[in-house]
Design a protein around this motif. Structure first.
Motif, mmCIF file in Angstrom:
data_model
loop_
_atom_site.group_PDB
_atom_site.id
_atom_site.type_symbol
_atom_site.label_atom_id
_atom_site.label_comp_id
_atom_site.label_asym_id
_atom_site.label_seq_id
_atom_site.Cartn_x
_atom_site.Cartn_y
_atom_site.Cartn_z
ATOM 1 N N TRP A 267 0.847 -1.192 0.000
ATOM 2 C CA TRP A 267 0.000 0.000 0.000
ATOM 3 C C TRP A 267 0.885 1.245 0.000
ATOM 4 O O TRP A 267 2.015 1.229 0.510
ATOM 5 C CB TRP A 267 -0.880 0.053 1.258
ATOM 6 C CG TRP A 267 -1.846 -1.068 1.400
ATOM 7 C CD1 TRP A 267 -3.164 -1.085 1.061
ATOM 8 C CD2 TRP A 267 -1.593 -2.367 1.974
ATOM 9 N NE1 TRP A 267 -3.747 -2.284 1.372
ATOM 10 C CE2 TRP A 267 -2.803 -3.091 1.928
ATOM 11 C CE3 TRP A 267 -0.448 -2.975 2.501
ATOM 12 C CZ2 TRP A 267 -2.904 -4.392 2.410
ATOM 13 C CZ3 TRP A 267 -0.545 -4.269 2.962
ATOM 14 C CH2 TRP A 267 -1.762 -4.971 2.916
ATOM 15 N N TYR A 269 0.726 5.520 0.922
ATOM 16 C CA TYR A 269 -0.015 6.665 1.455
ATOM 17 C C TYR A 269 0.493 7.907 0.747
ATOM 18 O O TYR A 269 1.693 8.211 0.784
ATOM 19 C CB TYR A 269 0.182 6.824 2.959
ATOM 20 C CG TYR A 269 -0.526 8.040 3.506
ATOM 21 C CD1 TYR A 269 -1.891 8.005 3.793
ATOM 22 C CD2 TYR A 269 0.156 9.242 3.711
ATOM 23 C CE1 TYR A 269 -2.554 9.118 4.270
ATOM 24 C CE2 TYR A 269 -0.496 10.362 4.188
ATOM 25 C CZ TYR A 269 -1.856 10.290 4.465
ATOM 26 O OH TYR A 269 -2.507 11.403 4.924
ATOM 27 N N ARG A 275 -4.876 9.559 1.615
ATOM 28 C CA ARG A 275 -5.521 8.247 1.681
ATOM 29 C C ARG A 275 -4.512 7.160 1.363
ATOM 30 O O ARG A 275 -3.467 7.398 0.750
ATOM 31 C CB ARG A 275 -6.698 8.168 0.708
ATOM 32 C CG ARG A 275 -6.324 8.390 -0.737
ATOM 33 C CD ARG A 275 -7.508 8.181 -1.663
ATOM 34 N NE ARG A 275 -7.978 6.812 -1.611
ATOM 35 C CZ ARG A 275 -8.915 6.337 -2.441
ATOM 36 N NH1 ARG A 275 -9.456 7.132 -3.345
ATOM 37 N NH2 ARG A 275 -9.297 5.086 -2.351
ATOM 38 N N ARG A 451 -0.382 -4.786 14.891
ATOM 39 C CA ARG A 451 -1.318 -3.760 14.423
ATOM 40 C C ARG A 451 -0.608 -2.535 13.868
ATOM 41 O O ARG A 451 -1.200 -1.753 13.123
ATOM 42 C CB ARG A 451 -2.248 -3.363 15.568
ATOM 43 C CG ARG A 451 -3.213 -4.479 15.979
ATOM 44 C CD ARG A 451 -3.985 -4.120 17.221
ATOM 45 N NE ARG A 451 -3.102 -4.008 18.393
ATOM 46 C CZ ARG A 451 -3.533 -3.796 19.632
ATOM 47 N NH1 ARG A 451 -4.828 -3.662 19.866
ATOM 48 N NH2 ARG A 451 -2.678 -3.730 20.629
ATOM 49 N N SER A 454 -0.273 -2.333 9.624
ATOM 50 C CA SER A 454 -1.556 -2.515 8.967
ATOM 51 C C SER A 454 -1.879 -1.287 8.137
ATOM 52 O O SER A 454 -1.407 -0.173 8.438
ATOM 53 C CB SER A 454 -2.668 -2.754 9.998
ATOM 54 O OG SER A 454 -2.949 -1.553 10.704
ATOM 55 N N ASN A 456 -4.523 0.452 8.044
ATOM 56 C CA ASN A 456 -5.235 1.450 8.850
ATOM 57 C C ASN A 456 -4.281 2.288 9.692
ATOM 58 O O ASN A 456 -4.556 3.450 9.994
ATOM 59 C CB ASN A 456 -6.256 0.767 9.766
ATOM 60 C CG ASN A 456 -7.414 0.165 8.994
ATOM 61 O OD1 ASN A 456 -7.703 0.600 7.879
ATOM 62 N ND2 ASN A 456 -8.056 -0.837 9.564
ATOM 63 N N TYR A 460 -1.259 7.209 10.367
ATOM 64 C CA TYR A 460 -0.809 7.715 11.668
ATOM 65 C C TYR A 460 0.709 7.602 11.782
ATOM 66 O O TYR A 460 1.361 8.468 12.383
ATOM 67 C CB TYR A 460 -1.495 6.942 12.780
ATOM 68 C CG TYR A 460 -3.003 7.045 12.728
ATOM 69 C CD1 TYR A 460 -3.663 8.154 13.244
ATOM 70 C CD2 TYR A 460 -3.761 6.049 12.137
ATOM 71 C CE1 TYR A 460 -5.051 8.264 13.179
ATOM 72 C CE2 TYR A 460 -5.137 6.146 12.059
ATOM 73 C CZ TYR A 460 -5.784 7.248 12.580
ATOM 74 O OH TYR A 460 -7.144 7.362 12.499
#
Length: 463
Positions: A267, A269, A275, A451, A454, A456, A460
């Motif tokens: 992924w 960002y 996003r 976590r 990930s 999500n 952050y």
């Protein structure tokens, strides 16, 4: 004789082709002892499966356990200092004398000397076999030697292995590739990583990123998470720091061992979009990000990812000059200009040593698509790190050569590369990955909350 009136790039291709025609692709045959799992760590073999003894001439010494304690000059939290500051150059390989040393050079190394005869040289120092690892890593490797096996279904993988290299007594080329992919690199590593694509005129811009890499495969004892996800090899996340127009971008990669049913996931960002975007085709022969097309994605660490695209052949062992104990080029006393010269890195900062390496050749399978038709890897026997790679284009010509500048991070201890250098012989340009002279060095940690790795959590982390 190679026609010297041909363009340089064609001379390299013709020279490499003639070498393969008359000499063959395998290194000179030599007698080497054969190990069993019980022999690992004994008087003949090291715990990683390397030959403990030196060579017949004494130019390669016996392995005596490597570095296990820092030198007195090391300051905790700072860059690793050179344990051998008094070592001096024994001899120098140049374009003028490469024939005298050709048996200890790869085809790419020879081409590099020929490409820059007035500036590139290889300063050779005393060989010091400094690679070392924690005792529990050695114990896991011995267990792997008894239990590990290749998975032959689909894209393939490895079964019944843990912590580190699964095949310390390799019988096939693909086993050596897995030894590199799964070698122990710590449990979690953070570092500031600089990369630069240098132009023909010697200009460059450094892209700085913070890297956070977790190696769940390498944990000492299985955890509930690793038991639930035994196929997970690496979690990798990054955030760009400099330059300002790229700062705030980030990435995440989840790398499985066997990619038959669970492929690599990645992924990005983008700070402008704010996003996370899935990038399903990231890998293999694609150009790496911020590399100016001088390195493919699967050349990070000289090779990564599933080896299924190639037919691998184990060519045996060879004594090769490779970058080693690269503390000088790792030094925090250097600026980027000290390292990056016009056509190559500063040769006075590079320490070459003679080491035994496993030689593995990969040829692209029929029906597979990649920019390289053939790849030759030279794998350090003491660490399973690919130290040198030569890559050939789809016409069979030598295209690129790369070297990993390794050293022992003796506070762990673990052998890793501090800098990787990729030369495009056609473009007459080079790219470096791993500059950390002006920033914090590797930070080795004991573990991570899954976590954190990930999609999500990526926004952050980047912020």
């Amino acid at each position: 004789m190679v026609n010297t009136r041909l363009p340089k790039t064609r001379r390299w291709k013709l020279g490499a082709a003639l070498a393969l025609l008359f000499l063959g692709s395998a290194p000179a045959a030599a007698e080497h002892p054969v190990a069993t799992p019980d022999d690992l760590g004994g008087p003949v073999f090291t715990p990683l499966g390397a030959e403990r003894s030196g060579n017949a001439t004494g130019s390669i010494p016996a392995w005596d356990g490597g570095i296990i304690t820092p030198p007195d000059t090391y300051e905790p939290g700072r860059h690793e200092t050179d344990p051998f500051p008094g070592d001096t150059v024994i001899y120098t390989v140049t374009a003028d004398n490469l024939d005298q040393h050709s048996e200890h050079l790869s085809e790419g190394q020879k081409a590099l000397l020929q490409a820059y005869p007035d500036s590139w040289r290889m300063n050779v120092y005393r060989t010091r076999r400094t690679a070392s690892y924690p005792d529990w890593v050695y114990e896991a490797i011995q267990e792997n030697a008894r239990l590990a096996e290749l998975s032959t279904e689909g894209k393939g993988g490895v079964r019944n292995a843990r912590v580190s290299s699964p095949f310390p007594i390799p019988e096939a080329g693909v086993e050596v590739i897995w030894n590199h992919n799964l070698r122990w690199r710590g449990i979690r590593v953070k570092r500031t990583n600089g990369k630069a694509a240098v132009t023909r005129k010697g200009r460059y811009s450094v892209v700085l990123a913070e890297l956070d890499i977790g190696f769940p495969y390498g944990v000492r004892e299985p955890t509930p998470f690793t038991r639930k996800y035994p196929n997970l090899m690496i979690g990798y996340r990054s955030r760009t720091i400099e330059p300002s127009f790229l700062a705030g971008d980030g990435g995440l990669i989840i790398e499985p061992i066997d990619q038959t049913e669970s492929a690599r996931k990645s992924w990005l960002y983008n700070r402008a979009l704010k996003r996370v975007v899935r990038t399903p085709t990231f890998g293999y022969g694609m150009p790496g990000a911020d590399t100016d097309g001088l390195r493919t994605v699967d050349e990070f660490e000289l090779f990564n990812g599933s080896p299924y695209m190639y037919e691998w052949r184990l060519l045996g062992k060879q004594e090769l000059l490779i970058p080693y104990n690269s503390y000088r080029i790792h030094s925090s006393d250097l600026d980027y200009d000290d390292v990056l010269h016009r056509d190559h890195v500063n040769p006075d900062l590079v320490r070459f040593e003679l080491h035994r390496v496993w030689v593995v050749e990969g040829r692209l399978k029929d029906g597979m698509r990649h920019v390289y038709s053939r790849r030759v890897f030279y794998v350090d026997e003491d660490s399973w790190q690919i130290s040198v790679s030569d890559s050939y284009d789809l016409e069979g010509g030598l295209w690129r050569t790369a070297m990993a500048h390794g050293l022992n991070y003796y506070t762990v201890p673990v052998h890793l590369s501090t800098l990787e250098v990729f030369h495009d012989l056609e473009e007459q340009r080079y790219y470096v990955d791993g500059l950390d002279n002006r920033r914090a060095p590797y930070e080795f940690l004991e573990g991570a909350d899954p976590r954190e790795f990930s999609p999500n959590a990526l926004p952050y982390y980047v912020r």
